[in-house]
Design an enzyme around this catalytic site. Sequence first.
Site, mmCIF file in Angstrom:
data_model
loop_
_atom_site.group_PDB
_atom_site.id
_atom_site.type_symbol
_atom_site.label_atom_id
_atom_site.label_comp_id
_atom_site.label_asym_id
_atom_site.label_seq_id
_atom_site.Cartn_x
_atom_site.Cartn_y
_atom_site.Cartn_z
ATOM 1 N N HIS A 85 83.647 62.627 59.503
ATOM 2 C CA HIS A 85 83.672 61.169 59.454
ATOM 3 C C HIS A 85 83.360 60.620 60.840
ATOM 4 O O HIS A 85 83.831 61.175 61.823
ATOM 5 C CB HIS A 85 85.063 60.683 59.021
ATOM 6 C CG HIS A 85 85.172 59.188 59.008
ATOM 7 N ND1 HIS A 85 84.581 58.416 58.021
ATOM 8 C CD2 HIS A 85 85.772 58.334 59.867
ATOM 9 C CE1 HIS A 85 84.823 57.140 58.275
ATOM 10 N NE2 HIS A 85 85.550 57.057 59.395
ATOM 11 N N GLU A 95 47.903 48.947 43.225
ATOM 12 C CA GLU A 95 48.296 50.141 42.460
ATOM 13 C C GLU A 95 47.958 49.888 40.990
ATOM 14 O O GLU A 95 48.259 48.834 40.449
ATOM 15 C CB GLU A 95 49.802 50.390 42.664
ATOM 16 C CG GLU A 95 50.462 51.340 41.693
ATOM 17 C CD GLU A 95 49.882 52.737 41.702
ATOM 18 O OE1 GLU A 95 49.834 53.373 42.764
ATOM 19 O OE2 GLU A 95 49.456 53.198 40.607
ATOM 20 N N ARG A 126 45.460 64.078 45.930
ATOM 21 C CA ARG A 126 44.718 65.193 46.524
ATOM 22 C C ARG A 126 44.353 66.188 45.422
ATOM 23 O O ARG A 126 45.053 66.292 44.412
ATOM 24 C CB ARG A 126 45.577 65.877 47.609
ATOM 25 C CG ARG A 126 45.919 64.933 48.741
ATOM 26 C CD ARG A 126 46.776 65.592 49.798
ATOM 27 N NE ARG A 126 46.126 66.671 50.492
ATOM 28 C CZ ARG A 126 45.251 66.524 51.501
ATOM 29 N NH1 ARG A 126 44.927 65.317 51.923
ATOM 30 N NH2 ARG A 126 44.715 67.570 52.086
ATOM 31 N N ALA A 136 54.712 71.052 51.504
ATOM 32 C CA ALA A 136 54.601 72.117 52.489
ATOM 33 C C ALA A 136 55.664 73.206 52.287
ATOM 34 O O ALA A 136 55.362 74.401 52.369
ATOM 35 C CB ALA A 136 54.723 71.521 53.891
ATOM 36 N N ALA A 186 36.017 81.983 54.164
ATOM 37 C CA ALA A 186 36.013 83.156 53.275
ATOM 38 C C ALA A 186 35.448 82.816 51.903
ATOM 39 O O ALA A 186 35.735 81.759 51.343
ATOM 40 C CB ALA A 186 37.448 83.669 53.128
ATOM 41 N N GLU A 222 41.059 81.515 58.774
ATOM 42 C CA GLU A 222 41.135 80.044 58.741
ATOM 43 C C GLU A 222 39.789 79.478 59.170
ATOM 44 O O GLU A 222 39.203 79.917 60.149
ATOM 45 C CB GLU A 222 42.261 79.555 59.665
ATOM 46 C CG GLU A 222 42.303 78.058 59.892
ATOM 47 C CD GLU A 222 42.385 77.215 58.614
ATOM 48 O OE1 GLU A 222 43.274 77.462 57.785
ATOM 49 O OE2 GLU A 222 41.543 76.324 58.454
#
Length: 475
Positions: free
Chosen positions: A451, A209, A278, A327, A118, A39
């Site tokens: 309920h 928008e 993204r 996710a 990496a 990471e």
Amino acid sequence: MVVGDIATGTDVLVIGAGPGGYVAAIRAAQQGLDTTLVEKDAFGGTCLNYGCIPSKALITSADLAHEAGHAEEMGIHADPVVDMSQLRDWKDGVVDQLTGGVEKLCKANGVNLVEGTARFKDKNAVRIAHGGEGQGSETIEFEHCIIATGSRVIQIPGFDFANEQVWSSRDALAAETVPDDLVVVGGGYIGMELSTTFAKLGSNVTVVEMLDDILPTYESDVARVVRKRAELLGIDMHFGEGASGWREDDDGIVVTTETEDGEESEYYADKVLVAVGRSPVTDTMELENAGIEADERGFIEVDDFRRTDVDHIYAIGDIVADTPMLAHVASQEGVVAAEHIAGEPVAFDSQAVPAAVFTDPEIGTVGMTEEEAEEAGFTPAIGQMPFGASGRALTTGHAEGFVRIVADEDSGFILGAQIVGPEASELIAELALAIEMGARLEDVAATIHTHPTLAEAVMEAAENALGQAIHTLNR
Ligand SMILES: Cc1cc2nc3c(=O)[nH]c(=O)nc-3n(C[C@H](O)[C@H](O)[C@H](O)COP(=O)(O)OP(=O)(O)OC[C@H]3O[C@@H](n4cnc5c(N)ncnc54)[C@H](O)[C@@H]3O)c2cc1C
């Protein structure tokens, strides 16, 4: 000898410790494989550090403040004061607890953790650059690799996040103060979740928008419920307008927009939040050295086992073409990839992938819409239950929206569901399980639901599709 000369080996190298990568690494280690997780920034990835978790913490706080200040009808009179610095401390504490937990879980499962960036040397090795200049590097050779490098926010021309007035979602989640006036560019799920949050915290929010509605990936009757509530919260929405630029003004900034016909508008604000989507992070790893090619938008094609064109290299999460950037999708893909490497009989099944939007009210969806069911050749049977007819919804003070179930008329098999209303993000899990288990309408209708609960509306929607609903009129 320089550290860069030392090469170590591992069975499974996972690149990126987001919800895709850390889950894949833990599962691979659980399968007895020697596993290394690299990471470059923070364990937990976007989700835990800059996405799902901090946004939901902020949403919960904003909801609480708003609810407490708007409960006169229930006889509650309060004027809550939001201390942003304390709120941030609490939110950051939640994030720290979870990211610390990820690190501990990885270690406890025997995953080797490596901090660094990496890059592929070839299809069997990566070079890891540690930290900044002069911090050294190492080479790790692998039998299998799982790429889980996630996504980054899209920047639009003229709106550079380096300016303190221009916010990305990450900046908004780290806000030190609540802006008096906030312009949000983009009415997708991140834009609408944050618009709602800041409106509840006291900002005057304007959403611009380009398309003709918010939440364009959801059905119009679902989006309508959220739009109506946003209007009630005072959010000013402008459709068919693209943000074209911004400039500083005496009191703040002016955001300019343009329609397709070239008509310009100006909106005054303290900050502008750009939330237009993204893009996958696949351009920094020298993929070509491993023989992998991303598509023109940067996504990587994979098979049912999440294998790339290079058999022993897998890709999961936000970088994968054709699966939503969520996710829980990343995590499930991580499990599939790790188990496939271990020789388990697994495959990624996209039939019952739920999605949630944490607006007010929430949205929860899974499987097919009515239109998609028709396109797939089914004759859909539709059942709907409005929350306005749910006793529990009324007692919470939130009875907007509905539960809709889409089933196959002939067999009764549940094909999909759309929920917009209180706790939709939780309620959708029952219908995801129903699809996963091949349940029919009768199974959900005949299941005794507690309920008074919101979940009864799921049962009633199934009954409605069967023409047997008690608390709403049958179709
Ligand atoms: C504001 C916001 C709210 C969101 N809310 C939700 C939600 O409510 N529900 C939901 O399901 N999803 C939500 N998401 C989306 C979710 O965060 C992502 O789908 C998820 O994090 C993707 O996981 P991942 O493992 O693919 O990538 P990431 O979480 O992005 O993790 C990738 C990791 O890889 C690391 N990395 C990248 N390149 C390298 C390299 N070369 N070497 C080493 N490490 C590298 C990165 O530093 C990062 O930590 C939200 C996102 C945002 C921005």
